[in-house]
Write an enzyme that holds these catalytic residues in place. Structure first.
Site, PDB file in Angstrom:
ATOM      1  N   LYS A 115       0.817  -1.220   0.000  1.00 55.20           N
ATOM      2  CA  LYS A 115       0.000   0.000   0.000  1.00 55.20           C
ATOM      3  C   LYS A 115       0.847   1.265   0.000  1.00 55.20           C
ATOM      4  O   LYS A 115       0.460   2.275  -0.585  1.00 55.20           O
ATOM      5  CB  LYS A 115      -0.986   0.010   1.175  1.00 55.20           C
ATOM      6  CG  LYS A 115      -2.108  -0.995   0.991  1.00 55.20           C
ATOM      7  CD  LYS A 115      -3.329  -0.630   1.801  1.00 55.20           C
ATOM      8  CE  LYS A 115      -4.497  -1.542   1.464  1.00 55.20           C
ATOM      9  NZ  LYS A 115      -5.537  -1.527   2.478  1.00 55.20           N
ATOM     10  N   LYS A 206      -5.847 -10.576  -6.129  1.00 54.30           N
ATOM     11  CA  LYS A 206      -6.992 -10.983  -5.302  1.00 54.30           C
ATOM     12  C   LYS A 206      -8.190 -10.058  -5.554  1.00 54.30           C
ATOM     13  O   LYS A 206      -8.006  -8.887  -5.920  1.00 54.30           O
ATOM     14  CB  LYS A 206      -6.616 -11.044  -3.822  1.00 54.30           C
ATOM     15  CG  LYS A 206      -6.458  -9.710  -3.174  1.00 54.30           C
ATOM     16  CD  LYS A 206      -6.311  -9.823  -1.662  1.00 54.30           C
ATOM     17  CE  LYS A 206      -6.189  -8.402  -1.153  1.00 54.30           C
ATOM     18  NZ  LYS A 206      -5.872  -8.206   0.198  1.00 54.30           N
ATOM     19  N   LYS A 209     -11.699  -4.619  -2.688  1.00 52.06           N
ATOM     20  CA  LYS A 209     -12.521  -3.407  -2.726  1.00 52.06           C
ATOM     21  C   LYS A 209     -11.788  -2.275  -3.418  1.00 52.06           C
ATOM     22  O   LYS A 209     -12.402  -1.352  -3.933  1.00 52.06           O
ATOM     23  CB  LYS A 209     -12.799  -2.940  -1.293  1.00 52.06           C
ATOM     24  CG  LYS A 209     -13.806  -3.765  -0.554  1.00 52.06           C
ATOM     25  CD  LYS A 209     -13.910  -3.292   0.895  1.00 52.06           C
ATOM     26  CE  LYS A 209     -13.619  -4.443   1.815  1.00 52.06           C
ATOM     27  NZ  LYS A 209     -13.486  -4.141   3.213  1.00 52.06           N
TER      28      LYS A 209
HETATM   29  P1  TYM Z   1     -10.672  -6.414   4.853  1.00 50.45           P
HETATM   30  O1  TYM Z   1     -11.678  -5.356   5.146  1.00 50.45           O
HETATM   31  O2  TYM Z   1      -9.691  -6.139   3.764  1.00 50.45           O
HETATM   32  O3  TYM Z   1     -11.363  -7.784   4.545  1.00 50.45           O
HETATM   33  C1  TYM Z   1     -12.332  -8.388   5.395  1.00 50.45           C
HETATM   34  C2  TYM Z   1     -12.148  -9.905   5.393  1.00 50.45           C
HETATM   35  O4  TYM Z   1     -12.295 -10.416   4.046  1.00 50.45           O
HETATM   36  C3  TYM Z   1     -11.168 -11.232   3.718  1.00 50.45           C
HETATM   37  N1  TYM Z   1     -10.888 -11.083   2.278  1.00 50.45           N
HETATM   38  C4  TYM Z   1     -10.752 -12.108   1.420  1.00 50.45           C
HETATM   39  N2  TYM Z   1     -10.821 -13.442   1.588  1.00 50.45           N
HETATM   40  C5  TYM Z   1     -10.661 -14.220   0.497  1.00 50.45           C
HETATM   41  N3  TYM Z   1     -10.438 -13.720  -0.754  1.00 50.45           N
HETATM   42  C6  TYM Z   1     -10.362 -12.386  -0.971  1.00 50.45           C
HETATM   43  N4  TYM Z   1     -10.152 -11.905  -2.194  1.00 50.45           N
HETATM   44  C7  TYM Z   1     -10.518 -11.510   0.147  1.00 50.45           C
HETATM   45  N5  TYM Z   1     -10.510 -10.158   0.296  1.00 50.45           N
HETATM   46  C8  TYM Z   1     -10.724  -9.915   1.596  1.00 50.45           C
HETATM   47  C9  TYM Z   1     -10.023 -10.674   4.562  1.00 50.45           C
HETATM   48  O5  TYM Z   1      -9.004 -11.625   4.733  1.00 50.45           O
HETATM   49  C10 TYM Z   1     -10.748 -10.329   5.845  1.00 50.45           C
HETATM   50  O6  TYM Z   1     -10.867 -11.473   6.673  1.00 50.45           O
HETATM   51  N6  TYM Z   1      -7.207  -5.648   8.414  1.00 50.45           N
HETATM   52  C11 TYM Z   1      -8.501  -6.274   8.141  1.00 50.45           C
HETATM   53  C12 TYM Z   1      -9.604  -5.854   9.107  1.00 50.45           C
HETATM   54  C13 TYM Z   1      -9.269  -6.051  10.526  1.00 50.45           C
HETATM   55  C14 TYM Z   1      -9.243  -7.291  11.245  1.00 50.45           C
HETATM   56  C15 TYM Z   1      -8.884  -6.950  12.571  1.00 50.45           C
HETATM   57  C16 TYM Z   1      -9.484  -8.617  10.871  1.00 50.45           C
HETATM   58  C17 TYM Z   1      -8.946  -5.063  11.416  1.00 50.45           C
HETATM   59  N7  TYM Z   1      -8.719  -5.601  12.632  1.00 50.45           N
HETATM   60  C18 TYM Z   1      -8.763  -7.944  13.576  1.00 50.45           C
HETATM   61  C19 TYM Z   1      -9.349  -9.602  11.890  1.00 50.45           C
HETATM   62  C20 TYM Z   1      -8.998  -9.255  13.196  1.00 50.45           C
HETATM   63  C21 TYM Z   1      -8.957  -5.904   6.741  1.00 50.45           C
HETATM   64  O7  TYM Z   1      -8.588  -4.863   6.225  1.00 50.45           O
HETATM   65  O8  TYM Z   1      -9.870  -6.769   6.191  1.00 50.45           O
END
Ligand code: TYM
Length: 344
Positions: A115, A206, A209
């Site tokens: 990023k 992947k 968003k």
């Molecule tokens: P985020 O908002 O990017 O994504 C939310 C969840 O979706 C999963 N994910 C995917 N899984 C499979 N294939 C994909 N293409 C894909 N894109 C997204 C992510 O792995 C995630 O589980 N940093 C985290 C949010 C967060 C968090 C936490 C998660 C903040 N604090 C504590 C767990 C525990 C994030 O940006 O997820």
């Protein structure tokens, strides 16, 4: 069992989020209802300000994400659903953990490298310390299991490292000199078949968003027509589908579409290939589009209904935050005490 996970309220909830994480949030909710424990699911709005953002969009996306999660099956009466901004203990614990996390650990994070890119000097400090806030999210509640997609694995490993170092350096000892841990080491829970759902336009990226192309992802709130169009335009190769899993190696786009079909239909990849092996995409794509429309239509209908009532969505977050704060405070107090911080 204490389950916790989060999602950033940036943009729409997409099929990668659903298959990689949210589906398991719902499954864990059912398991906890049967076996006991708590599920905490939150909107990582504090994480979302680590990248340039428009405040009005963040507020609207936060409410829409609550509606989308409830539409997917998260029940605010059974799970604690909240946003970080209403539970200040997350930000407080992050500061305490900043003393334990090492610059070298953060420098190695692939999300930071991706990023920030070449513009590290111009990246926000929040983007760099993002994983420490994520560690605080998880450790604040003594979480045992964290359902996420593969891309979050490294951040969870960091959370474990932070917990371990903090416990070693600061946790009190019992009379035998044994550490009385302040934090529980969390286990990531990553679904093997849907750990990484790929973009529909490029099988090596992947589904995300932040991809500028709407055609790269299926949003959970897409209409039936949009889903059909996106699947029709999805990138593929000219070969027919193979008859077993091994035949998908080196065919990233085909592999991704078959995986989506398998998970959405509750079948195995080999099971799907037993039905479609030898067929071309002319036959497979319409079947996949039909399946997605059938599974996503009820979610979409519920979402459209829920998003209208913003007062109800705010009430869900308020109630969830109240419950979350009550669970967070004892651990936060232990962390202050362990560090020798005097609070009267
Ligand atoms: P985020 O908002 O990017 O994504 C939310 C969840 O979706 C999963 N994910 C995917 N899984 C499979 N294939 C994909 N293409 C894909 N894109 C997204 C992510 O792995 C995630 O589980 N940093 C985290 C949010 C967060 C968090 C936490 C998660 C903040 N604090 C504590 C767990 C525990 C994030 O940006 O997820």
């Amino acid at each position: 069992m204490r389950i916790l996970s989060g999602i950033q309220p940036t943009g729409n909830l997409h099929l990668g989020n659903y298959l990689g994480a949210i589906r398991n949030w719902v499954a864990m909710q059912d398991r906890v209802s049967a076996e006991g424990g708590e599920c905490l699911y939150f909107l990582a709005d504090l994480h979302a300000i680590s990248m340039p953002h428009v405040p009005a969009d963040l507020a609207a996306n936060t409410r829409e994400m609550v509606a989308a999660l409830v539409a997917c099956g998260i029940d605010p009466d059974r799970s604690i659903l909240f946003n970080q901004a209403q539970v200040p203990q997350h930000a407080e614990l992050q500061w305490l953990l900043n003393g334990t996390a090492r610059m070298g650990w953060l420098n190695r994070m692939t999300q930071w490298k991706d990023k920030a890119g070449k513009n590290r000097e111009g990246a926000s400090v929040a983007l760099f310390t993002y994983p420490v806030l994520q560690a605080a999210d998880v450790l604040l509640y003594q979480s045992t299991h964290v359902p996420v997609g593969e891309d979050q694995k490294q951040h969870l490993e960091l959370a474990r490292d932070v917990a371990q170092k903090f416990n070693n350096d600061f946790a009190p000892r019992d009379e035998d000199g044994e550490i009385v841990p302040v934090f529980t080491l969390p286990e990531p829970f990553i679904p093997p078949e849907a750990a990484r759902i790929m973009s529909l336009r490029e099988g090596t990226a992947k589904m995300s968003k932040s991809d500028p192309s709407e055609m790269s992802r299926i949003n959970m709130t897409d209409s039936a027509d949009t889903i059909v169009q996106k699947i029709k335009k999805a990138k593929t190769d000219p070969e027919p589908l193979p008859s077993d899993k091994a035949g998908l190696e080196g065919r990233a786009e085909a592999k991704n579409l078959v995986a989506i079909y398998a998970v959405m239909s509750g079948n195995t990849v080999d099971g799907v290939l037993a039905d479609f092996g030898g067929e071309g995409f002319g036959k497979f794509k319409p079947a996949l589009a039909d399946l997605l429309v059938e599974k996503l239509a009820p979610i979409n209908a519920r979402f459209v209904e829920l998003r209208e009532d913003t007062a109800a969505l705010d009430a869900i977050l308020r109630k969830g935050a109240e419950k979350a704060r009550a669970l967070a405070i004892p651990t936060l107090n232990k962390a202050y005490d362990a560090l020798g911080l005097v609070r009267g």
